[in-house]
Design a protein around this motif. Structure first.
Motif, PDB file in Angstrom:
ATOM      1  N   ALA A 387       0.704  -1.150   0.066  1.00 21.39           N
ATOM      2  CA  ALA A 387      -0.096  -0.477  -0.329  1.00 21.39           C
ATOM      3  C   ALA A 387       0.841   0.755   0.113  1.00 21.39           C
ATOM      4  N   GLU A 388       0.216   2.437  -0.795  1.00 19.02           N
ATOM      5  CA  GLU A 388       0.632   3.928  -0.380  1.00 19.02           C
ATOM      6  C   GLU A 388       1.415   4.086   1.025  1.00 19.02           C
ATOM      7  N   LYS A 389      -0.088   4.450   1.434  1.00  7.57           N
ATOM      8  CA  LYS A 389       0.042   4.373   2.776  1.00  7.57           C
ATOM      9  C   LYS A 389      -0.327   3.222   4.378  1.00  7.57           C
ATOM     10  N   GLU A 390       0.225   2.953   5.262  1.00  6.09           N
ATOM     11  CA  GLU A 390      -0.174   2.476   6.196  1.00  6.09           C
ATOM     12  C   GLU A 390      -1.418   1.949   6.754  1.00  6.09           C
ATOM     13  N   LEU A 391      -1.865   1.510   7.217  1.00  3.88           N
ATOM     14  CA  LEU A 391      -3.316   0.873   7.672  1.00  3.88           C
ATOM     15  C   LEU A 391      -3.311   1.759   9.129  1.00  3.88           C
ATOM     16  N   ILE A 392      -4.142   2.535   8.887  1.00  5.43           N
ATOM     17  CA  ILE A 392      -4.553   2.914  10.558  1.00  5.43           C
ATOM     18  C   ILE A 392      -5.132   1.976  11.287  1.00  5.43           C
ATOM     19  N   SER A 393      -5.177   2.019  12.725  1.00  4.20           N
ATOM     20  CA  SER A 393      -6.300   2.034  13.924  1.00  4.20           C
ATOM     21  C   SER A 393      -6.827   2.016  13.324  1.00  4.20           C
ATOM     22  N   ALA A 394      -7.844   2.416  12.768  1.00  2.00           N
ATOM     23  CA  ALA A 394      -9.355   2.182  12.676  1.00  2.00           C
ATOM     24  C   ALA A 394      -9.580   1.233  11.048  1.00  2.00           C
ATOM     25  N   GLN A 395      -9.311   1.119  10.299  1.00  2.00           N
ATOM     26  CA  GLN A 395      -8.809   0.006   9.547  1.00  2.00           C
ATOM     27  C   GLN A 395      -8.761  -1.240  10.452  1.00  2.00           C
ATOM     28  N   ILE A 396      -8.090  -1.641  11.133  1.00  2.47           N
ATOM     29  CA  ILE A 396      -7.500  -2.766  12.027  1.00  2.47           C
ATOM     30  C   ILE A 396      -8.621  -2.683  12.340  1.00  2.47           C
ATOM     31  N   GLU A 397      -8.752  -2.449  13.235  1.00  2.72           N
ATOM     32  CA  GLU A 397     -10.256  -2.346  14.203  1.00  2.72           C
ATOM     33  C   GLU A 397     -11.485  -3.003  12.958  1.00  2.72           C
ATOM     34  N   LYS A 398     -12.007  -2.639  12.216  1.00  2.00           N
ATOM     35  CA  LYS A 398     -12.893  -2.875  10.812  1.00  2.00           C
ATOM     36  C   LYS A 398     -12.606  -4.100  10.662  1.00  2.00           C
ATOM     37  N   ILE A 399     -11.502  -4.797  10.303  1.00  3.98           N
ATOM     38  CA  ILE A 399     -10.763  -6.166   9.846  1.00  3.98           C
ATOM     39  C   ILE A 399     -11.200  -7.141  10.917  1.00  3.98           C
ATOM     40  N   LYS A 400     -10.706  -6.405  12.456  1.00  6.09           N
ATOM     41  CA  LYS A 400     -10.899  -7.580  13.294  1.00  6.09           C
ATOM     42  C   LYS A 400     -12.376  -8.053  13.615  1.00  6.09           C
ATOM     43  N   GLU A 401     -13.495  -6.718  13.843  1.00  9.47           N
ATOM     44  CA  GLU A 401     -14.994  -7.087  13.685  1.00  9.47           C
ATOM     45  C   GLU A 401     -15.173  -7.538  13.030  1.00  9.47           C
ATOM     46  N   ALA A 402     -14.605  -7.506  11.506  1.00  4.26           N
ATOM     47  CA  ALA A 402     -15.283  -8.928  10.572  1.00  4.26           C
ATOM     48  C   ALA A 402     -15.778  -9.689  10.603  1.00  4.26           C
ATOM     49  N   ILE A 403     -13.857 -10.217  11.260  1.00  4.68           N
ATOM     50  CA  ILE A 403     -13.142 -11.748  11.492  1.00  4.68           C
ATOM     51  C   ILE A 403     -14.212 -12.298  12.561  1.00  4.68           C
ATOM     52  N   ASP A 404     -14.601 -11.502  13.759  1.00  2.00           N
ATOM     53  CA  ASP A 404     -14.752 -12.160  14.561  1.00  2.00           C
ATOM     54  C   ASP A 404     -16.404 -12.036  14.258  1.00  2.00           C
ATOM     55  N   LEU A 405     -16.788 -11.540  13.596  1.00  4.39           N
ATOM     56  CA  LEU A 405     -18.450 -11.970  13.131  1.00  4.39           C
ATOM     57  C   LEU A 405     -18.065 -13.491  12.402  1.00  4.39           C
ATOM     58  N   TYR A 406     -17.767 -13.195  11.156  1.00  2.00           N
ATOM     59  CA  TYR A 406     -17.623 -14.073   9.956  1.00  2.00           C
ATOM     60  C   TYR A 406     -16.598 -15.312  10.592  1.00  2.00           C
ATOM     61  N   LEU A 407     -15.587 -15.518  11.721  1.00  2.00           N
ATOM     62  CA  LEU A 407     -15.188 -16.072  11.425  1.00  2.00           C
ATOM     63  C   LEU A 407     -15.301 -16.808  13.173  1.00  2.00           C
ATOM     64  N   GLU A 408     -14.848 -16.281  13.465  1.00  2.00           N
ATOM     65  CA  GLU A 408     -15.046 -16.250  15.212  1.00  2.00           C
ATOM     66  C   GLU A 408     -14.160 -15.651  15.970  1.00  2.00           C
ATOM     67  N   PRO A 409     -14.578 -14.752  17.739  1.00  2.00           N
ATOM     68  CA  PRO A 409     -13.734 -13.875  18.190  1.00  2.00           C
ATOM     69  C   PRO A 409     -12.088 -14.458  18.814  1.00  2.00           C
ATOM     70  N   ASN A 410     -11.201 -13.711  19.229  1.00  2.00           N
ATOM     71  CA  ASN A 410     -10.315 -13.741  19.996  1.00  2.00           C
ATOM     72  C   ASN A 410      -9.176 -14.314  18.718  1.00  2.00           C
ATOM     73  N   LEU A 411      -9.302 -14.632  17.461  1.00  2.00           N
ATOM     74  CA  LEU A 411      -8.157 -14.639  17.089  1.00  2.00           C
ATOM     75  C   LEU A 411      -6.922 -13.674  16.377  1.00  2.00           C
ATOM     76  N   ASN A 412      -6.064 -13.968  16.987  1.00  2.00           N
ATOM     77  CA  ASN A 412      -4.677 -12.405  16.774  1.00  2.00           C
ATOM     78  C   ASN A 412      -4.103 -12.535  15.093  1.00  2.00           C
ATOM     79  N   PHE A 413      -4.214 -10.922  14.610  1.00  2.00           N
ATOM     80  CA  PHE A 413      -3.729 -10.888  13.380  1.00  2.00           C
ATOM     81  C   PHE A 413      -2.455  -9.704  13.167  1.00  2.00           C
ATOM     82  N   THR A 414      -1.685  -9.471  12.893  1.00  2.00           N
ATOM     83  CA  THR A 414      -0.323  -8.527  12.514  1.00  2.00           C
ATOM     84  C   THR A 414      -0.328  -8.373  11.478  1.00  2.00           C
TER      85      THR A 414
END
Length: 436
Positions: A387-414
Motif C-alpha cells: 500500500a502507499e500508506k500504512e493501514l490506520i488503527s480504525a481500518q484494522i479495528e474494522k477488519i477485526k470486527e468483521a473476522i469476529d463476525l464471520y469466523l470467530e472472536p479472539n483471533l490474533n492478527f498482525t
C-alpha cells in the motif's frame, strides 16, 4: 496467412489437424451419442492403463471400469514417484510431452502426456478462445506470466512467445515504474487480447484506474481478457471490465490435465467434457448431487502415457444443478483443499473466507494494492500487504470486527506493510497459506 502456431505444433510431433477433427466430431454429438462416447472412453482408458501400466495396475488391484466407483482416487502424493515408474508400455521421455506441475498445491511432480493427448489439449484451447474471436495463429497476445530466469530457459520461452504470437510482460516486478512501461507497450502494439495471472492483471487495472485510463481507448484492437491460475473476485472483475472496456473471461485449468472449465459467452463456467470426465466427491470418495460442494476429481480420457484416472486435483467445487454429462457447469470454485484454516474452536474455514472479509474493507479507499494471509498458529494470522500508506488503527479495528463476525472472536492478527509480496517461482500469488 501462415498458420505458424499450428505448424509449430505439427513440427513438434503434436498432430493438431487430427485432434481438431476429432474434437469437432465430439462437440457435434447428440446427447445419446455423447453418453455412448463417454462410457466407451472411460472404459478404454482404464483398460489401457490396467494392461499397459504396472504402476496403475498396482493401485487399481482388481477394480475395473465396469465398477467405476471402486477404482482408486489418485492424489498428487501417489504420483510423486520417478516418471519412469509411471509411464505406460511403449512410452519413454523421448516420445511424450513432458512438463511439471507448478507446485502451488505444495506437491509438485513431473508428468507426461502422449503427443495426441497434448494435441487435443491445444485443440480444446483453440476452440474455447475462438468463442471470443481469438485465433492463436493470428491474434496477438499480451501475456502476464512469469518467465524462467536462467539463460536457456529464458531464451526458450521467448522463442515460444514468438512462435505463438505473444508479447510477455514478466510479473515478478509490478512496481509503478514497471507498470508504466507496460502501459507504453499497449500504446504502441496492436494487442488482440490479454492472458495471464489474475492478481497481476488486477494490479495493472488498479494502475490504470489511478491514471484514469481505459485500456481499449489507448489500444483499440484489444477484444478480451482471459484470467487464470488464481481466483477472480466479483469486485475485481468489475474493476477489470471498467478499466479495460472489454469482456473478462475466467479459465480454470491444470497443466497436467487440460482446461478444466472456461467461461462461455453466456457467462457460465462450462466444464471441458470433451477430453475430461469431472466428478465431485465427498470425503469418503462418494459422488455428491449437483449443487453440493466436494472434492474435484478428474479423469483424462485420452492420456495414455501417464494415468490420470479419478485424480484428485486438490480443489473444492460445486457443479450447477442444471449440469448435464455433455455440458457440465461449474457453479463455484471454492478453493484448494490445502487452503483451509483450522481455528481454535475446531471450526474449519476456507482460507479465502479471510480474504473475502479483509478485501472488502481494506480496499475501500484503493490504498491497498495486494495482500496475502498466512496462518502461523492456531489463533495467529499475519497479513502482508502492499500500500502507499500504512493501514490506520480504525481500518484494522474494522477488519477485526468483521473476522469476529464471520469466523470467530479472539483471533490474533498482525499487519505488515511490504514493498513486494512473495510469489511462486512462476509468478503466482498464493493468497492464503497455512503453516500449521
Amino acid at each position: 496467412m501462415i498458420r505458424l502456431f499450428d505448424i509449430s505444433l505439427q513440427l513438434n510431433g503434436f498432430p493438431i489437424k487430427k485432434a481438431k477433427t476429432e474434437l469437432d466430431k465430439i462437440v457435434r454429438f447428440s446427447e445419446k451419442e455423447f453418453a455412448s462416447f463417454l462410457e466407451s472412453k472411460k472404459t478404454e482408458i482404464v483398460d489401457f492403463h490396467i494392461k499397459n501400466n504396472p504402476f496403475y495396475k498396482g493401485l487399481a488391484g482388481n477394480a475395473t471400469a465396469q465398477n467405476w466407483e471402486n477404482l482408486p482416487v489418485l492424489n498428487k502424493q501417489n504420483l510423486q514417484k520417478p516418471l519412469e515408474e509411471r509411464l505406460s508400455k511403449g512410452y519413454s521421455k523421448k516420445n511424450v510431452y513432458l512438463n511439471k506441475t507448478s507446485g502451488s498445491s505444495g506437491t509438485p511432480f513431473v508428468f507426461a502426456k502422449d503427443k495426441y493427448s497434448h494435441a487435443l489439449t491445444w485443440a480444446s484451447n483453440i476452440m474455447r478462445f475462438g468463442w471470443f474471436g481469438i485465433d492463436f495463429n493470428h491474434s496477438y497476445q499480451a501475456r502476464f506470466y512469469g518467465i524462467p530466469m536462467d539463460f536457456m530457459g529464458y531464451q526458450k520461452e521467448r522463442f515460444k512467445d514468438f512462435l505463438t504470437h505473444r508479447y510477455r510482460f514478466p510479473v515478478f516486478d509490478l512496481s509503478n515504474e514497471v507498470l508504466e512501461k507496460f502501459l507504453q507497450k499497449f500504446k504502441t502494439k496492436k494487442f488482440d487480447y490479454l492472458n495471464g495471472y489474475t492478481s497481476s492483471i488486477v494490479l495493472f487495472a488498479k494502475f490504470l484506474e489511478q491514471k484514469n485510463i481505459i485500456l481499449n481507448e489507448i489500444c483499440p484492437t484489444i477484444k478480451a481478457c482471459f484470467v487464470t491460475s488464481e481466483m477472480l473476485f466479483e469486485t475485481d472483475k468489475k474493476l477489470l471490465e471498467k478499466q479495460f472496456g472489454i469482456p473478462i473471461i475466467s479459465e480454470y485449468g491444470a497443466s497436467e490435465l487440460d482446461l478444466i472449465a472456461f467461461e462461455n459467452p453466456q457467462g457460465e463456467w462450462q466444464v471441458n467434457a470433451e477430453t475430461l470426465f469431472v466428478e465431485i466427491l465427498d470425503e469418503n470418495n462418494n459422488p455428491v448431487p449437483n449443487g453440493t460442494e466436494g472434492k474435484i476429481v478428474i479423469t483424462s480420457l485420452f492420456n495414455k502415457a501417464n494415468p490420470f484416472i479419478r485424480y484428485e486435483i486438490g480443489d473444492i467445487g460445486i457443479l450447477d444443478e442444471k449440469s448435464t454429462p455433455q455440458k457440465p457447469i461449474l457453479k463455484k470454485l471454492i478453493g484448494r483443499t490445502n487452503d483451509v484454516a483450522i481455528l481454535p474452536s475446531g471450526k474449519k474455514s476456507p482460507g479465502l473466507t479471510f480474504y473475502y472479509v479483509t478485501k472488502s474493507i481494506i480496499e475501500d479507499d484503493g490504498n491497498v494494492k495486494e495482500f496475502i494471509i498466512k496462518q502461523t498458529k492456531l489463533d495467529t494470522f499475519e497479513i502482508e500487504y502492499i500500500a502507499e500508506k500504512e493501514l490506520i488503527s480504525a481500518q484494522i479495528e474494522k477488519i477485526k470486527e468483521a473476522i469476529d463476525l464471520y469466523l470467530e472472536p479472539n483471533l490474533n492478527f498482525t499487519f505488515t506493510q511490504k514493498s513486494v509480496l512473495e510469489r511462486t517461482n512462476r509468478g503466482k500469488l498464493k493468497q492464503f497459506k497455512s503453516y500449521l
